[in-house]
Write a protein that holds these residues in place. Structure first.
Motif: not given
Length: 165
Positions: A10-15, A18-20, A40-43
């Motif tokens: 359900t999320g929209l996020y930059r590629g 995802l790479k990070d 994701f949140f740890e980053e």
């Protein structure tokens, strides 16, 4: 977090985001989406809610979906994954803190055992909804240096009752 912090589909996020975080990992031990959002949140990445998610996404459920049938989605594996991200690495919200686990019965026992793998000081607080709160724990709820509290209850009404000082 109570359950999944977000459903990855359900999320929209930059590629690049995802790479990070190293992309999706197909792990045998816990769900891909729990692992994704935990990293994701740890980053330190941020999310926002759109005003009408129903306009952008339709969620369907069916009895044979992997979240209901795959072993890595068992309650034990979900608990293991949640404990890892709650207490893991440098930025878990309960990292290096005393922890209280509030629940009853086998749920309490299982959460305490899992959290002890990650935290130095874990205290079990047996609390049955509808009964008076233990006096010592009620005082700790309002203390300035209170421990991190993990509530393992399925009902929001019960969680809100525990939070009241």
């Amino acid at each position: 977090f109570v359950e999944l912090p977000g459903l990855h589909q359900t999320g929209l996020y930059r590629g690049s985001a995802l790479k990070d975080i190293g992309g999706y990992r197909d792990l045998p031990d816990w769900p891909v989406d729990m692992d994704f959002w935990g990293r994701f949140f740890e980053e330190g990445l941020k999310v926002a809610k759109i005003s009408d998610a129903r306009a952008a996404y339709r969620w369907r459920q069916h009895p044979s979906q992997s979240t209901r049938t795959h072993g890595r989605c068992s309650l034990e594996n979900l608990r293991m994954c949640k404990a890892h991200f709650l207490a893991g690495r440098e930025c878990g919200p309960v990292r290096n803190r005393d922890v209280q686990v509030w629940s009853v019965g086998s749920t309490l026992t299982a959460w305490v055992e899992e959290m002890r793998k990650h935290c130095k000081s874990v205290k079990a607080v047996e609390y049955k909804p509808g009964r008076p709160m233990p006096v010592e724990e009620k005082q700790l709820l309002c203390a300035p240096s209170r421990p991190a509290r993990l509530f393992a209850f399925g009902s929001d009404k019960v969680r809100q009752r525990v939070l009241q000082c």
